[in-house]
Design an enzyme around this catalytic site. Sequence first.
Site, PDB file in Angstrom:
ATOM      1  N   GLU A  92       0.822  -1.196   0.000  1.00  0.00           N
ATOM      2  CA  GLU A  92       0.000   0.000   0.000  1.00  0.00           C
ATOM      3  C   GLU A  92       0.864   1.258   0.000  1.00  0.00           C
ATOM      4  OE1 GLU A  92      -4.198  -1.213   1.824  1.00  0.00           O
ATOM      5  OE2 GLU A  92      -2.704  -0.955   3.394  1.00  0.00           O
ATOM      6  N   CYS A 105       3.856   8.510   0.601  1.00  0.00           N
ATOM      7  CA  CYS A 105       4.320   7.629   1.678  1.00  0.00           C
ATOM      8  C   CYS A 105       4.535   6.233   1.101  1.00  0.00           C
ATOM      9  CB  CYS A 105       3.271   7.610   2.800  1.00  0.00           C
ATOM     10  SG  CYS A 105       3.657   6.461   4.140  1.00  0.00           S
ATOM     11  N   CYS A 112       5.593  -6.896   7.603  1.00  0.00           N
ATOM     12  CA  CYS A 112       6.661  -6.313   8.422  1.00  0.00           C
ATOM     13  C   CYS A 112       7.125  -7.328   9.455  1.00  0.00           C
ATOM     14  CB  CYS A 112       6.137  -5.058   9.123  1.00  0.00           C
ATOM     15  SG  CYS A 112       7.399  -4.215  10.121  1.00  0.00           S
ATOM     16  N   CYS A 116       5.051  -4.726  15.930  1.00  0.00           N
ATOM     17  CA  CYS A 116       4.609  -3.876  17.037  1.00  0.00           C
ATOM     18  C   CYS A 116       3.118  -4.181  17.273  1.00  0.00           C
ATOM     19  CB  CYS A 116       4.803  -2.404  16.706  1.00  0.00           C
ATOM     20  SG  CYS A 116       6.523  -1.991  16.325  1.00  0.00           S
ATOM     21  N   CYS A 119       0.208  -1.898  15.708  1.00  0.00           N
ATOM     22  CA  CYS A 119       0.283  -1.496  14.299  1.00  0.00           C
ATOM     23  C   CYS A 119      -0.268  -2.587  13.393  1.00  0.00           C
ATOM     24  CB  CYS A 119       1.747  -1.204  13.936  1.00  0.00           C
ATOM     25  SG  CYS A 119       2.009  -0.756  12.210  1.00  0.00           S
ATOM     26  N   GLY A 159       6.470  -1.877   6.511  1.00  0.00           N
ATOM     27  CA  GLY A 159       7.827  -2.424   6.516  1.00  0.00           C
ATOM     28  C   GLY A 159       8.802  -1.612   7.335  1.00  0.00           C
ATOM     29  N   GLU A 160       9.952  -2.227   7.605  1.00  0.00           N
ATOM     30  CA  GLU A 160      11.018  -1.543   8.336  1.00  0.00           C
ATOM     31  C   GLU A 160      12.143  -1.234   7.337  1.00  0.00           C
ATOM     32  OE1 GLU A 160      11.832   0.032  11.128  1.00  0.00           O
ATOM     33  OE2 GLU A 160      13.784   0.199  10.178  1.00  0.00           O
ATOM     34  N   SER A 214      10.979   5.888  15.595  1.00  0.00           N
ATOM     35  CA  SER A 214       9.767   5.569  16.355  1.00  0.00           C
ATOM     36  C   SER A 214      10.146   5.216  17.785  1.00  0.00           C
ATOM     37  CB  SER A 214       9.033   4.395  15.692  1.00  0.00           C
ATOM     38  OG  SER A 214       8.594   4.777  14.401  1.00  0.00           O
ATOM     39  N   LEU A 215       9.913   6.145  18.694  1.00  0.00           N
ATOM     40  CA  LEU A 215      10.306   5.943  20.093  1.00  0.00           C
ATOM     41  C   LEU A 215       9.150   5.299  20.874  1.00  0.00           C
ATOM     42  CD1 LEU A 215      12.931   6.687  21.639  1.00  0.00           C
ATOM     43  CD2 LEU A 215      11.610   8.533  22.688  1.00  0.00           C
ATOM     44  N   CYS A 333      -1.270   6.601   9.743  1.00  0.00           N
ATOM     45  CA  CYS A 333      -0.131   5.891  10.326  1.00  0.00           C
ATOM     46  C   CYS A 333      -0.585   4.640  11.034  1.00  0.00           C
ATOM     47  CB  CYS A 333       0.575   6.760  11.360  1.00  0.00           C
ATOM     48  SG  CYS A 333       1.184   8.297  10.720  1.00  0.00           S
TER      49      CYS A 333
HETATM   50  N1  SAH Z   1       8.725   0.590  10.513  1.00  0.00           N
HETATM   51  C1  SAH Z   1       9.042   1.997  10.470  1.00  0.00           C
HETATM   52  C2  SAH Z   1       8.236   2.726   9.422  1.00  0.00           C
HETATM   53  C3  SAH Z   1       6.754   2.851   9.711  1.00  0.00           C
HETATM   54  S1  SAH Z   1       6.381   4.531  10.010  1.00  0.00           S
HETATM   55  C4  SAH Z   1       8.867   2.605  11.839  1.00  0.00           C
HETATM   56  O1  SAH Z   1       8.451   1.892  12.746  1.00  0.00           O
HETATM   57  O2  SAH Z   1       9.208   3.762  12.043  1.00  0.00           O
HETATM   58  C5  SAH Z   1       4.779   4.408  10.688  1.00  0.00           C
HETATM   59  C6  SAH Z   1       4.676   5.096  12.030  1.00  0.00           C
HETATM   60  O3  SAH Z   1       3.319   4.993  12.511  1.00  0.00           O
HETATM   61  C7  SAH Z   1       5.566   4.451  13.068  1.00  0.00           C
HETATM   62  O4  SAH Z   1       6.053   5.426  13.932  1.00  0.00           O
HETATM   63  C8  SAH Z   1       4.567   3.562  13.770  1.00  0.00           C
HETATM   64  O5  SAH Z   1       4.997   3.178  15.044  1.00  0.00           O
HETATM   65  C9  SAH Z   1       3.357   4.439  13.816  1.00  0.00           C
HETATM   66  N2  SAH Z   1       2.124   3.702  14.050  1.00  0.00           N
HETATM   67  C10 SAH Z   1       1.936   2.383  13.911  1.00  0.00           C
HETATM   68  N3  SAH Z   1       0.669   2.055  14.195  1.00  0.00           N
HETATM   69  C11 SAH Z   1       0.046   3.196  14.527  1.00  0.00           C
HETATM   70  C12 SAH Z   1      -1.282   3.503  14.872  1.00  0.00           C
HETATM   71  N4  SAH Z   1      -2.211   2.565  14.910  1.00  0.00           N
HETATM   72  N5  SAH Z   1      -1.599   4.789  15.137  1.00  0.00           N
HETATM   73  C13 SAH Z   1      -0.658   5.746  15.028  1.00  0.00           C
HETATM   74  N6  SAH Z   1       0.614   5.516  14.684  1.00  0.00           N
HETATM   75  C14 SAH Z   1       0.963   4.248  14.434  1.00  0.00           C
END
Ligand code: SAH
Length: 341
Positions: A92, A105, A112, A116, A119, A159-160, A214-215, A333
């Site tokens: 996507e 994006c 992935c 997490c 997500c 994906g990462e 992503s912290l 996101c």
């Molecule tokens: N794998 C990479 C790239 C993905 S960026 C990463 O983790 O950074 C997508 C961002 O959206 C990440 O910061 C992810 O943690 C965040 N995210 C994932 N699920 C989400 C959700 N349900 N609501 C808001 N942010 C989310």
Amino acid sequence: MMKPALKSRTPEDLRGWFESRHQPRYRVDQLLEWTYRRWADCFETMSNLPKNLRRDLDESFDLNSVTAADVREETDGTRKTLYRLRDGESIETVWIPSPKRLTVCLSTQVGCPIGCPFCASGEGGFIRNLSPDEIVDQAIHESAREGRAPSHVVVMGVGEPLLNYENLMAALSALNAPWGMGIGARRITSSTCGIVPGIRRLSKEGKQWNLSVSLHAPDGETRASLVPAENRYPLEDVLEACRMYRDRTGRQVTLEYTLLRGVNDSPGQAAQLASISRELDVKVNLIPYNPVDPLPYRRPDEGAVETFVKAVEAGRGKITVRREKGGSIDAACGQLRLRRG
Ligand code: SAH
């Protein structure tokens, strides 16, 4: 047998191919122009190339690495496209227009491997890495549909990215290079869940790419419950790598923080986050949780988001709230997912 993907070929590769055909060098430039600047979707339209060369190209390469299979658009202009890959897998991509920028994006993997728990992207597991052409072709197809190129690229889809490092680099190069799409490095941002060796490696590329990390939690314990990569790359190491990235590239790193009700939204966590932001001198991008059915997380209400922001600011941290786009078409996101079949 699948033909090789044209967009996986560097200009040098193509020069070799053209030489072997006794074609003049400038033909390569014409081909690149059609591919990356005019987003041609078949060789036939490349009208300044000789007909027999077009036929030869068509017999030798696949020009398209992705094909739109489903397009959903929201009233605010946000658009999510399901792209089919040549092997039948799909990914996507999201187009996000705003008054000041046009952002695309991109996804970097099918599924992935991180997983997490909040997500959607990791829910169906991990299938494979995208090739460079599959990454860059998302941006090309989006440009073609839109009739204009994006001003900004975020590698924040499924994906990462830093676990697909080589292919990511090749794709960023095609997005950025003068022979490619020509999008400035400072307008291209990759996001990682905190793959420390990848961040370190990226810091040595001598490029001006932006980096988002992503912290999601200011302490290791909470973070381990949200980002499984924490067990391998602990928070302190991730922050140290961010510092290294900033020092070596001179580029600001952004920290992403998805706010989850009752999980990482306490006043104490706001204070800790503020001190991280202060010490590292980094901005926090707050993303109020976007619901993913049936995951057991909830979005804090507007008041709670506001309170959290105020608390971080009170601790002299820098924080902005990411304006949500694409929620009603599951394009926000964390809502992008693996779809098969
Ligand atoms: N794998 C990479 C790239 C993905 S960026 C990463 O983790 O950074 C997508 C961002 O959206 C990440 O910061 C992810 O943690 C965040 N995210 C994932 N699920 C989400 C959700 N349900 N609501 C808001 N942010 C989310």
